[in-house]
Structure formats: structure tokens, C-alpha cells
Motif scaffolding. Structure first.
Motif, PDB file in Angstrom:
ATOM      1  N   ASN A   4       0.826  -1.220   0.000  1.00  0.00           N
ATOM      2  CA  ASN A   4       0.000   0.000   0.000  1.00  0.00           C
ATOM      3  C   ASN A   4       0.855   1.263   0.000  1.00  0.00           C
ATOM      4  O   ASN A   4       0.355   2.368   0.231  1.00  0.00           O
ATOM      5  CB  ASN A   4      -0.921   0.028   1.224  1.00  0.00           C
ATOM      6  CG  ASN A   4      -1.829  -1.192   1.259  1.00  0.00           C
ATOM      7  OD1 ASN A   4      -2.339  -1.589   0.214  1.00  0.00           O
ATOM      8  ND2 ASN A   4      -1.986  -1.793   2.427  1.00  0.00           N
ATOM      9  N   GLY A   5       2.171   1.090  -0.218  1.00  0.00           N
ATOM     10  CA  GLY A   5       3.062   2.251  -0.264  1.00  0.00           C
ATOM     11  C   GLY A   5       3.373   2.825   1.112  1.00  0.00           C
ATOM     12  O   GLY A   5       3.858   3.941   1.241  1.00  0.00           O
ATOM     13  N   LYS A   6       3.039   2.038   2.176  1.00  0.00           N
ATOM     14  CA  LYS A   6       3.331   2.543   3.521  1.00  0.00           C
ATOM     15  C   LYS A   6       4.693   2.040   3.988  1.00  0.00           C
ATOM     16  O   LYS A   6       5.224   1.076   3.457  1.00  0.00           O
ATOM     17  CB  LYS A   6       2.237   2.091   4.506  1.00  0.00           C
ATOM     18  CG  LYS A   6       0.901   2.780   4.245  1.00  0.00           C
ATOM     19  CD  LYS A   6      -0.105   2.403   5.311  1.00  0.00           C
ATOM     20  CE  LYS A   6      -1.400   3.184   5.136  1.00  0.00           C
ATOM     21  NZ  LYS A   6      -2.384   2.797   6.158  1.00  0.00           N
ATOM     22  N   MET A   7       5.242   2.715   5.006  1.00  0.00           N
ATOM     23  CA  MET A   7       6.566   2.329   5.493  1.00  0.00           C
ATOM     24  C   MET A   7       6.603   2.258   7.013  1.00  0.00           C
ATOM     25  O   MET A   7       5.847   2.939   7.698  1.00  0.00           O
ATOM     26  CB  MET A   7       7.629   3.290   4.964  1.00  0.00           C
ATOM     27  CG  MET A   7       7.175   4.714   4.761  1.00  0.00           C
ATOM     28  SD  MET A   7       8.378   5.704   3.832  1.00  0.00           S
ATOM     29  CE  MET A   7       8.146   5.183   2.160  1.00  0.00           C
ATOM     30  N   SER A   8       7.516   1.413   7.517  1.00  0.00           N
ATOM     31  CA  SER A   8       7.605   1.229   8.961  1.00  0.00           C
ATOM     32  C   SER A   8       8.497   2.305   9.582  1.00  0.00           C
ATOM     33  O   SER A   8       9.544   2.645   9.044  1.00  0.00           O
ATOM     34  CB  SER A   8       8.191  -0.145   9.267  1.00  0.00           C
ATOM     35  OG  SER A   8       8.620  -0.170  10.610  1.00  0.00           O
ATOM     36  N   LYS A   9       8.064   2.792  10.780  1.00  0.00           N
ATOM     37  CA  LYS A   9       8.837   3.831  11.455  1.00  0.00           C
ATOM     38  C   LYS A   9      10.215   3.322  11.905  1.00  0.00           C
ATOM     39  O   LYS A   9      11.090   4.119  12.248  1.00  0.00           O
ATOM     40  CB  LYS A   9       8.050   4.375  12.652  1.00  0.00           C
ATOM     41  CG  LYS A   9       6.985   5.389  12.234  1.00  0.00           C
ATOM     42  CD  LYS A   9       5.968   5.644  13.316  1.00  0.00           C
ATOM     43  CE  LYS A   9       6.464   6.579  14.398  1.00  0.00           C
ATOM     44  NZ  LYS A   9       5.381   6.923  15.352  1.00  0.00           N
ATOM     45  N   GLU A  10      10.382   1.997  11.917  1.00  0.00           N
ATOM     46  CA  GLU A  10      11.701   1.498  12.347  1.00  0.00           C
ATOM     47  C   GLU A  10      12.805   1.873  11.352  1.00  0.00           C
ATOM     48  O   GLU A  10      13.978   1.766  11.646  1.00  0.00           O
ATOM     49  CB  GLU A  10      11.673  -0.005  12.609  1.00  0.00           C
ATOM     50  CG  GLU A  10      11.369  -0.844  11.391  1.00  0.00           C
ATOM     51  CD  GLU A  10      11.095  -2.307  11.748  1.00  0.00           C
ATOM     52  OE1 GLU A  10      11.578  -3.172  11.009  1.00  0.00           O
ATOM     53  OE2 GLU A  10      10.411  -2.571  12.757  1.00  0.00           O
ATOM     54  N   TYR A  11      12.386   2.341  10.161  1.00  0.00           N
ATOM     55  CA  TYR A  11      13.391   2.757   9.162  1.00  0.00           C
ATOM     56  C   TYR A  11      13.782   4.226   9.298  1.00  0.00           C
ATOM     57  O   TYR A  11      14.546   4.747   8.492  1.00  0.00           O
ATOM     58  CB  TYR A  11      12.888   2.476   7.740  1.00  0.00           C
ATOM     59  CG  TYR A  11      12.990   1.014   7.394  1.00  0.00           C
ATOM     60  CD1 TYR A  11      14.230   0.448   7.054  1.00  0.00           C
ATOM     61  CD2 TYR A  11      11.874   0.185   7.453  1.00  0.00           C
ATOM     62  CE1 TYR A  11      14.332  -0.903   6.768  1.00  0.00           C
ATOM     63  CE2 TYR A  11      11.969  -1.168   7.165  1.00  0.00           C
ATOM     64  CZ  TYR A  11      13.208  -1.710   6.835  1.00  0.00           C
ATOM     65  OH  TYR A  11      13.323  -3.046   6.559  1.00  0.00           O
ATOM     66  N   LEU A  12      13.225   4.925  10.309  1.00  0.00           N
ATOM     67  CA  LEU A  12      13.545   6.345  10.466  1.00  0.00           C
ATOM     68  C   LEU A  12      15.042   6.581  10.702  1.00  0.00           C
ATOM     69  O   LEU A  12      15.610   7.549  10.230  1.00  0.00           O
ATOM     70  CB  LEU A  12      12.739   6.954  11.617  1.00  0.00           C
ATOM     71  CG  LEU A  12      11.288   7.329  11.270  1.00  0.00           C
ATOM     72  CD1 LEU A  12      10.455   7.522  12.520  1.00  0.00           C
ATOM     73  CD2 LEU A  12      11.235   8.581  10.394  1.00  0.00           C
ATOM     74  N   LYS A  36       5.471   1.531  14.235  1.00  0.00           N
ATOM     75  CA  LYS A  36       4.190   1.605  13.518  1.00  0.00           C
ATOM     76  C   LYS A  36       4.409   1.784  12.019  1.00  0.00           C
ATOM     77  O   LYS A  36       5.425   2.281  11.584  1.00  0.00           O
ATOM     78  CB  LYS A  36       3.366   2.788  14.039  1.00  0.00           C
ATOM     79  CG  LYS A  36       2.730   2.526  15.397  1.00  0.00           C
ATOM     80  CD  LYS A  36       1.800   3.669  15.774  1.00  0.00           C
ATOM     81  CE  LYS A  36       1.151   3.396  17.132  1.00  0.00           C
ATOM     82  NZ  LYS A  36       0.642   4.625  17.723  1.00  0.00           N
ATOM     83  N   ILE A  37       3.382   1.404  11.258  1.00  0.00           N
ATOM     84  CA  ILE A  37       3.421   1.568   9.808  1.00  0.00           C
ATOM     85  C   ILE A  37       2.713   2.886   9.468  1.00  0.00           C
ATOM     86  O   ILE A  37       1.600   3.127   9.941  1.00  0.00           O
ATOM     87  CB  ILE A  37       2.676   0.394   9.097  1.00  0.00           C
ATOM     88  CG1 ILE A  37       3.231  -0.964   9.542  1.00  0.00           C
ATOM     89  CG2 ILE A  37       2.751   0.535   7.587  1.00  0.00           C
ATOM     90  CD1 ILE A  37       4.619  -1.294   9.075  1.00  0.00           C
TER      91      ILE A  37
END
Length: 367
Positions: free
Chosen positions: A269-277, A316-317
Motif C-alpha cells: 500500500n506504499g506505507k513504510m515502517s517507522k523502524e526505518y527512520l 508503527k506503519i
């Protein structure tokens, strides 16, 4: 950066601030001439193109100019050498034309010049004069009493205390970094031997430390007079100004955030996980004048605190826009922290050969 300037003017240091590199690259005629000479020198088989093997000396020179250890001596720096090489070959094992060589060389040199402009390197010649001045100054005793109280050694001998004391002296006080093995074996150890004190094994009192330390420091100054040490000294203050500049330039900020987002995987859905910040922040770091995560403890602490503050580690996503918004918020918070408490770092490294230019890269050959 005031203190760096003070050290330079006080000791008549030579400042490497990238201006010489800029002059070379920006003067089209001089730079073309320089590239012609360099290319001719490297093009061993004279086929008008440079193979990967022919490029190696240029890559080694760039490494030396960046202050990296020799190729093959450390995995940390070896990946930079590989990157420099793939800059030239565009990641393919192909030969490089003179035009490509010139373009890439220009990019690399401008990058180096920008780095030096941001954090100039001051070349200091430490010859015992400043150290002697410090030993004879009224501030010597209070400074050494303070240093003595900071030394924590279990069962340390006077000898151990003196070595620790020398480590705590700075280039401003006229002491080269005594943790450097050359300084240790050529300056510090001979000084300790020539003072061969009877008291080295005795229990330590502040009084004994002051008397014996002064003798050794005197001897160190004498050894430096006979064998001056050249030190490359750089200072860097992270005060949030780099982030401020980035945040105030919308075009630059959007471009930087886009580049960061390209490194982050998205779900269907083009969303991303905050763990990649954290990963994304590392991509943004150079544009914001920040060091990479893991390079500086005090900075890592600031970043970790900011991440806690904005709940960035909850995994979170989120949508792309939200991810960008949080990343911008993180940058803003880091900026405020640094404006309130700037982080200053200084580094000193001993240069073992006389430093006329950063490396042979910038000296056109005799041909």
C-alpha cells in the motif's frame, strides 16, 4: 570554532580549508592541464582510456588526500576506496575516458574541498616552545592539580600517573597526542628514562606528582625541540546550523527527504515502517551537517533522546507523508537540542611525513 583558530594563529599553523582545491578545480585552464598530465601519467598503455588497474594509483592518492589509512590496511576505509573506484567506473569494470576521469575527479575534489571548508585542518608544528611556556606559566600548577584529581588508577605507580597526565595535555598546551605510538617511543619514553626518578615506585601524593611531572614535561619539551612533531588538528562544532540551513531551503529539503525515502522499503500500500527512520536519518545526515549514527557518542545520545520524544521507535506503519513529517520533526528537535548544547569535537593526528600538499594527487607531475 574559535579555539581552532586560536591554536592556528598562536602556532603559525598552516590551514587546509579547501580553498587551494577550489582554486585548482575552478580554473578551467589550470584544471584541464592538471587532468592532462595526470591522465597521461596514469595511462600506461597509452590507449587513451584508463583501466581499473591504471586507476589504482589515483584512487590511492585520493585516499591519502582524504587522510585514510593505506588501501588494504583497514576494512573500514577499504570500502571508501571501492566507492571511489566505482565512482570512476560507474560500478562497471569498464575503461574510463579522459572526459569521465575529469568529471569524477572534479566531483571528488569539490566534495573534499567542501569537507575542508566545513572543518578546516590546521597543520601545527609542535616544537616544545608552547609546552615550555605552559610549564613556566602560573596556570601550570592549578591545571595539573585538576588533572591529577581526574586520574583514576587502581594501584597506579607514579610512572603510570605521569603517562596519564601527559595524555590529558592538549595541543594548545604544546603537547602532541601521546597516545600516538611514534610520540610515545620517540618523545615520552626517552623523557621518562632521562628523568629516571627514584620515586616512581612510591605511593603517590599530589605533591610528588607535581614535582616529578614538571621534570618529565621539561624533558618532553627538550625532546620536542630536537624532534618537532607535525600534528593535523581539526575541530568541529555541531550547533544545529547545518540543520537550520537545510530546513529553511524547501527545495533542498524535499530533494534530501526524497533521497532518504528511496532507501526505505514500502509495503504493497506504499506505507513504510517507522523502524526505518534511523536509516533515513543517516541518509539525510550529510546534508544536515550531522555525523553518521555511531560515529560520536554525544550525538548518538541526542538522537536517541529525540527519537524517544517523538515516539519514533514504536515500529508503527505510516504513510509516506507522515514518515516525511516525522523525519522533519526529528531534524527540528535535534537542531533545538544542539542550539542549546552544541557538541564540540577535536581530533589530532600525527603526520609522519612533511606535509606540503595533502597528497601527490594535487601535485602535477614533473612531465
Amino acid at each position: 570554532m574559535e579555539s581552532g583558530g586560536a591554536a592556528a594563529t598562536k602556532k603559525g599553523g598552516q590551514v587546509l580549508d579547501g580553498s587551494e582545491i577550489m582554486e585548482l578545480v575552478e580554473n578551467e585552464e589550470v584544471f584541464s592541464n592538471f587532468v592532462d598530465h595526470k591522465f597521461q601519467e596514469l595511462d600506461r598503455d597509452q590507449d587513451g582510456k584508463l583501466s581499473v588497474k591504471e586507476l589504482q594509483p589515483a584512487v590511492a592518492d585520493i585516499g591519502a588526500a582524504l587522510g585514510l589509512p593505506a588501501q588494504g590496511s583497514s576494512p573500514d576505509s577499504d570500502h571508501i576506496y571501492s566507492e571511489v573506484l566505482s565512482e570512476f567506473t560507474h560500478g562497471k569494470q569498464e575503461k574510463v575516458s579522459k572526459t569521465e576521469f575529469k568529471e569524477v575527479l572534479s566531483d571528488i575534489l569539490l566534495g573534499m574541498a567542501a569537507g575542508l571548508k566545513r572543518d578546516p585542518i590546521v597543520i601545527l608544528r609542535i616544537d616544545g616552545e608552547d609546552l615550555q611556556e605552559f610549564i613556566n606559566s602560573p596556570s601550570f600548577e592549578p591545571e595539573m592539580v585538576s588533572i591529577f584529581s581526574q586520574i583514576e588508577l587502581l594501584d597506579g605507580t607514579l610512572h603510570d600517573y605521569i603517562i596519564k597526565g601527559l595524555e590529558k595535555l592538549t595541543v594548545d598546551q604544546g603537547m602532541p597526542p601521546s597516545t600516538d605510538s611514534w610520540v610515545m617511543s620517540n618523545i615520552v619514553e626517552p623523557a621518562l628514562q632521562s628523568c629516571g626518578s627514584q620515586n616512581y615506585g612510591q605511593p603517590i601524593s599530589q605533591e610528588t606528582f607535581l614535582v616529578e611531572f614538571k621534570k618529565v614535561a621539561d624533558s618532553v619539551a627538550q625532546h620536542l625541540k630536537d624532534q618537532p612533531v607535525i600534528v593535523a588538528h581539526s575541530e568541529n562544532t555541531f550547533d544545529g546550523s547545518g540543520i537550520k540551513r537545510l530546513l529553511s531551503n524547501k527545495f533542498e529539503l524535499d530533494k534530501t527527504l526524497e533521497a532518504a525515502l528511496n532507501t526505505v522499503p514500502t509495503d504493497r500500500n506504499g506505507k513504510m515502517s517507522k523502524e526505518y527512520l534511523r536509516v533515513a536519518l543517516d541518509v539525510v545526515a550529510p546534508s544536515a551537517g550531522l555525523p553518521p549514527f555511531g560515529a560520536l557518542d554525544q550525538m548518538d545520545k541526542v538522537v536517541t533522546d529525540v527519537f524517544k520524544m517523538v515516539d519514533a521507535d514504536d515500529g508503527k506503519i505510516v504513510k509516506e507523508d507522515e514518515f516525511k513529517k516525522i523525519l522533519t520533526e526529528i531534524l527540528g528537535s535535534i537542531m533545538l537540542q544542539l542550539e542549546g548544547n552544541p557538541i564540540s569535537v577535536s581530533s589530532n593526528s600525527v603526520v609522519h611525513e612533511p606535509l606540503a600538499t595533502p597528497s601527490t594527487l594535487l601535485t602535477p607531475s614533473a612531465s
